[in-house]
Design an enzyme around this catalytic site. Structure first.
Site, mmCIF file in Angstrom:
data_model
loop_
_atom_site.group_PDB
_atom_site.id
_atom_site.type_symbol
_atom_site.label_atom_id
_atom_site.label_comp_id
_atom_site.label_asym_id
_atom_site.label_seq_id
_atom_site.Cartn_x
_atom_site.Cartn_y
_atom_site.Cartn_z
ATOM 1 N N LYS A 79 15.161 8.675 4.791
ATOM 2 C CA LYS A 79 14.524 7.318 4.518
ATOM 3 C C LYS A 79 15.245 6.796 3.372
ATOM 4 C CE LYS A 79 10.133 5.093 4.083
ATOM 5 N NZ LYS A 79 8.556 4.840 4.311
ATOM 6 N N SER A 154 6.185 2.124 7.676
ATOM 7 C CA SER A 154 7.363 1.607 7.187
ATOM 8 C C SER A 154 8.742 2.547 7.656
ATOM 9 C CB SER A 154 7.376 1.428 5.665
ATOM 10 O OG SER A 154 7.061 2.687 5.138
ATOM 11 N N SER A 178 2.830 5.662 7.191
ATOM 12 C CA SER A 178 4.236 5.528 7.349
ATOM 13 C C SER A 178 4.985 6.477 7.938
ATOM 14 C CB SER A 178 4.755 5.036 6.144
ATOM 15 O OG SER A 178 4.748 3.509 6.033
HETATM 16 N N1 GLN Z 1 1.202 -0.232 6.622
HETATM 17 C C1 GLN Z 1 0.980 0.451 5.236
HETATM 18 C C2 GLN Z 1 1.237 -0.524 3.965
HETATM 19 O O1 GLN Z 1 2.021 -1.473 4.287
HETATM 20 C C3 GLN Z 1 1.413 1.868 5.000
HETATM 21 C C4 GLN Z 1 2.771 1.747 4.551
HETATM 22 C C5 GLN Z 1 3.134 3.321 4.060
HETATM 23 O O2 GLN Z 1 2.376 4.223 4.243
HETATM 24 N N2 GLN Z 1 4.379 3.357 3.268
HETATM 25 O O3 GLN Z 1 0.679 -0.380 3.224
#
Ligand code: GLN
Length: 506
Positions: A79, A154, A178
């Protein structure tokens, strides 16, 4: 057809590599070709054939020795929030479009040490903020099951690359879901371990008290290999869990615990899960849960019962409040973490400005996307004088209560089981009605993040209807119970084939 589709596990691929049926170099060449031809998915932010092939060559040397590590020659990718010397690290942001780190993240370093071959960097929501990969400055990732749909976020690039057979596994990060949510929406497996298990050193920070790295792969069994290689104490991360004297390090602990539970579950062949109490949080089955997701999860629960597990109804009363607490705490931490991007030391700098203040504000306004700016505004507001007690302190109180509620639930069960996300993957390019309504979709994942608990996602079915989209099952364990979670998930996968399904022609 991907070459990787001929091998259904890391062990199968390792056997082929170790027996010289296939070399790491041939495999890397093939996967690079696949990744280039799959550019429409937009899963990668960067590929670098020369470096990948150099890693593959080194893996072939390792594979020629007796007892090569099980991950030697295995194609993976990172990532784009893990810093790398070899590739730029963008975090999906214009801010870091040209940033090259002077060092590798611990996770990158550890996986390289055991011989994995990285194809490159994977697209993600900007600074890992989002749930559908649409906030990336490099455009959205497409879901390999249906190109008109989002892969989730994400870590959408990580999930899409694994699901499409471009890599065998990928690294990802999970602050509020995420790893679990994109794994669920792309039909693969992913685990976020107990907070502190995997080093955050070199992982670009979003919400530091929540951020945790973990792997994505096709099956729970493959995740064991990845997670145990990634985990372990790292003195460069102050939140890294210290190893107790005489105790195995975190990676070894996870492997040993997995082996223990794997053997335990093997004893009773007709009822392997006899004695395991699975807690089903009633709040995870409320109105927002789409019916086909609910039906697939219910079927999975019945399957677990068939294997001998006992179903217990439990309550996590603050499930809804967890979303509010998360969207106070994570932006607060993000606003602080992102203050380092000021155009002075690194990152984007505006071309025109007349004084220092203007340089900073223009650089930030030009380079941050809307979602990131929204979070910075919310975070700054909840930390500001006069609002700090009402929002930030209150959210921390809710967080403490959530930790207690989970412990209350774990006094009645061994593992919590429910959906990962209330809905299926969303169609791409649908206008966003109200940004905060998107935040509600994190309802089932943010609780485990706030509590720092290990949680994972495994495929448990598909939607019926115009588009066939995957559905994920979430398993949440108590602290340090990754081994039990993974063994339970493995047992489920030995009796189901959802994790073996591939998108067409992959
Ligand atoms: N959707 C969540 C956010 O936008 C989780 C994102 C994540 O775990 N990086 O904060």
């Amino acid at each position: 057809m991907s070459l990787l589709s001929e091998y259904d596990s890391i062990h199968a691929l390792q056997t082929a590599l170790a027996s010289k049926k296939l070399s790491a170099t041939e495999l890397a060449q093939e996967q690079l070709k696949q990744a280039q031809s799959a550019h429409a998915l937009n899963a990668f932010t960067q590929l670098d054939s020369a470096y990948t092939l150099a890693q593959a060559k080194a893996a072939d040397v390792l594979l020629a020795q007796p007892n090569a590590p099980v991950l030697a020659g295995i194609p993976i990718a990172h990532k784009d929030v893990f810093v790398t010397q070899q590739w730029r690290t963008t975090a999906g942001s214009k801010m870091l479009r040209n940033y090259v780190s002077p060092f590798d993240a611990t996770v990158v370093e550890r996986l390289a040490q055991v011989g994995t071959v990285s194809l490159g960097k994977l697209n993600c929501d900007e600074f890992a903020m989002g749930s559908d990969n649409q906030s990336s400055a490099f455009g959205p990732v497409h879901n390999p099951w249906h190109a008109d749909y989002s892969p989730g976020g994400s870590s959408g690039g990580s999930a899409a690359a694994v699901a499409a057979g471009l890599v065998m596994a990928a690294t990802a990060s999970d602050t509020g879901g995420s790893i679990r949510q994109p794994a669920a929406l792309c039909g693969i497996s992913g685990i976020k371990p107990t907070y502190g298990t995997v080093s955050r050193y070199g992982m670009i920070a979003y919400g530091s008290s929540l951020d945790q790295a973990g792997p994505m792969a096709r099956s729970a069994r493959d995740l064991v290999e990845l997670l145990s290689a990634m985990s372990g104490f790292d003195e460069r991360d102050p939140t890294s869990l210290v190893q107790c004297a005489g105790q195995p390090n975190n990676g070894e602990r996870i492997r040993q615990s997995f082996t223990h539970w794997h053997e335990q579950f093997q004893h009773n062949t007709s009822q392997p899960l006899a004695g395991v109490r699975i807690g089903v949080p009633q709040e995870f089955f409320a109105n927002e849960l789409e019916s086909n997701v609910g039906a697939a999860v219910e079927q999975a629960l019945q399957q677990l019962e068939k294997l001998g597990a006992q179903r217990v109804s439990v309550s996590l009363p603050l499930t809804r409040a967890a979303v509010a607490a998360y969207y106070v705490i994570s932006p607060a931490e993000a606003s602080s973490n992102l203050s380092r991007f000021d155009g002075v030391r690194f990152g984007h700098r505006a071309a025109e400005y007349s004084n220092l203040e203007e340089m900073i504000s223009r650089s930030r306004a030009e380079a941050f996307g809307d979602e990131v700016i929204r979070r910075i505004l919310v975070g700054t507001y909840v930390l500001s004088e006069g609002y700090y007690d009402a929002y930030y302190v209150q959210a921390q109180r809710v967080r403490r209560k959530i930790v207690e509620d989970f412990q209350q639930a774990f006094s009645q069960c061994d593992v919590l089981v429910g959906p990962v996300a209330p809905t299926l993957a969303r169609p791409l390019n649908t206008p966003q009605a109200d940004p905060t309504s998107d935040w509600q979709a994190d309802i089932y994942t943010v609780g485990a993040s706030l509590a720092g608990l290990p949680a994972m996602s495994v495929p448990c079915g598909f939607s019926s209807g115009t588009a066939t989209l995957p559905i994920g099952l979430q398993l949440i364990g108590n602290y340090f119970n990754e081994g039990q979670l993974l063994a339970l998930a493995e047992r489920y996968q030995l009796h189901t084939d959802w994790h073996q399904r591939r998108p067409e022609s992959k």
